[in-house]
Design an enzyme around this catalytic site. Structure first.
Site, PDB file in Angstrom:
ATOM      1  N   TYR A 171      -2.378  16.184  -5.458  1.00 57.79           N
ATOM      2  CA  TYR A 171      -2.822  15.058  -4.639  1.00 57.79           C
ATOM      3  C   TYR A 171      -3.377  13.937  -5.514  1.00 57.79           C
ATOM      4  O   TYR A 171      -2.989  12.768  -5.378  1.00 57.79           O
ATOM      5  CB  TYR A 171      -3.881  15.535  -3.659  1.00 57.79           C
ATOM      6  CG  TYR A 171      -4.342  14.490  -2.669  1.00 57.79           C
ATOM      7  CD1 TYR A 171      -3.461  13.892  -1.772  1.00 57.79           C
ATOM      8  CD2 TYR A 171      -5.683  14.099  -2.617  1.00 57.79           C
ATOM      9  CE1 TYR A 171      -3.889  12.938  -0.865  1.00 57.79           C
ATOM     10  CE2 TYR A 171      -6.121  13.157  -1.699  1.00 57.79           C
ATOM     11  CZ  TYR A 171      -5.224  12.576  -0.826  1.00 57.79           C
ATOM     12  OH  TYR A 171      -5.652  11.634   0.077  1.00 57.79           O
ATOM     13  N   TYR A 192       5.302  -2.899  -9.238  1.00 56.95           N
ATOM     14  CA  TYR A 192       6.133  -3.729  -8.362  1.00 56.95           C
ATOM     15  C   TYR A 192       5.493  -5.097  -8.144  1.00 56.95           C
ATOM     16  O   TYR A 192       6.195  -6.097  -7.972  1.00 56.95           O
ATOM     17  CB  TYR A 192       6.380  -3.025  -7.026  1.00 56.95           C
ATOM     18  CG  TYR A 192       7.720  -2.329  -6.984  1.00 56.95           C
ATOM     19  CD1 TYR A 192       8.757  -2.814  -6.207  1.00 56.95           C
ATOM     20  CD2 TYR A 192       7.953  -1.191  -7.753  1.00 56.95           C
ATOM     21  CE1 TYR A 192       9.989  -2.192  -6.180  1.00 56.95           C
ATOM     22  CE2 TYR A 192       9.172  -0.555  -7.742  1.00 56.95           C
ATOM     23  CZ  TYR A 192      10.203  -1.065  -6.950  1.00 56.95           C
ATOM     24  OH  TYR A 192      11.433  -0.448  -6.948  1.00 56.95           O
TER      25      TYR A 192
END
Length: 330
Positions: free
Chosen positions: A162, A176
């Protein structure tokens, strides 16, 4: 009379968001986020594979013409007939029981699903919001935890699936943004609780409430002196929406800095449930953080946000929901 924070936020949401996609929208936080967006007049496409989410969380929305449900894994190609203004990524197993039961799926949620969703946001010219986690700080050596803290994480421990999935998702989101100019936001969510948490969720508050209402021993890990900071779901959703309509890229901590020990939380739940339960101390999980408290200075400065629901008030709402759910199952 000056407008309240909630009124100003609603105006901002209405003016900037017409149509959004919420990946993980049938989960605990995701379903409350869908509710809030719809209340503000936003059209919502909810995508969920129901691995940890539940249809029951969003069944009340099925007759709303502005709501649509797509049951699929967000890892696979998503097509929308209309343009999106925002993509919310809240799709991931989040409780230790879930991500240890679904380790590969959790890693894919941070990697493949993030890539797919941010690509969708890029194609739509939409804002992309990543719901990250306080777990990126691991077992912190700095307290409270500001966004500038890099963390203290075991990359191969049982919680790593996680922790590292979210850390990778943050890195991918920033890549991005810098490479392709995608409008992105990262929020780091600290322990959140409220109605719609599963009885078998595995986290402290639903565990303690379920055990106390059943008159069973309330199981406290270790000596219970480890601390957490618990944020009520309504406050958390408000913070997420504020980040979504801001221009800030984050990361931004969202949580309630009211720090409590686990043993004090257990006593509070037992008292509020009027329960005869006693506490039972059990082995503490590996890499369980010793302390956790958000520094929310940035959220206050940038978003004008701070939580308003006290732990006792939020627990009262949550206990009432658990009691009502139990009656429905009788």
């Amino acid at each position: 009379m000056p407008e309240s924070y909630g009124e100003l936020l609603k105006k901002a949401v209405c003016s900037r968001l017409r149509r959004v996609l919420v990946a993980g929208g049938a989960g605990f936080i995701g379903s409350h986020l869908c509710d809030a967006l719809l209340r503000d007049g936003v059209e919502v496409i909810c995508v969920d594979n129901l691995s940890t989410g539940s249809y029951a969380n969003i069944s009340h929305l099925q007759h709303d013409s502005r709501f649509s449900l797509v049951i699929q894994d967000a890892e696979h190609e998503l097509k929308t007939e209309k343009d999106l203004d925002a993509v919310f990524h809240v799709a991931s197993p989040a409780s230790p029981e879930d991500y240890m039961r679904l380790p590969i799926e959790t890693l894919r949620a941070g990697s493949h699903v993030t890539l797919n969703l941010i690509s969708l946001a890029r194609a739509n010219g939409a804002r992309f919001l990543l719901a990250s986690t306080s777990e990126v700080y691991g077992d912190p050596l700095e307290h409270p935890q500001p966004e500038s803290y890099w963390g203290h994480v075991n990359p191969i421990g049982p919680r790593s699936v996680y922790d590292e999935a979210k850390r990778f998702a943050e890195a991918l989101t920033m890549a991005y943004r810098t490479t392709h100019g995608v409008d992105t936001a990262i929020v780091r969510i600290f322990n959140t609780y409220g109605p719609r948490m599963r009885v078998n969720d595995g986290r402290a508050i639903p565990n303690f409430i379920a055990q106390a209402l059943a008159g069973e021993d309330v199981t406290v890990a270790g000596n219970g002196r480890q601390t957490r900071s618990f944020c009520y779901i309504d406050d958390m959703v408000t913070g997420i929406l504020a980040a979504a309509v801001s221009k800030h890229s984050g990361p931004i901590n969202l949580g309630n800095p009211d720090e409590r020990s686990i043993v004090d939380l257990a006593r509070t739940v037992i008292d509020m449930c009027n329960s005869p339960s006693s506490m039972k101390f059990v082995e503490r999980p590996t890499d369980d953080p010793t302390q956790r408290k958000p520094d929310i200075s940035l959220a206050g400065e940038i978003l004008g946000w701070c939580p308003s629901v006290s732990l006792e008030t939020g627990l009262a709402y949550t206990i009432a929901w658990f009691q009502a759910t139990a009656r429905q199952l009788d």
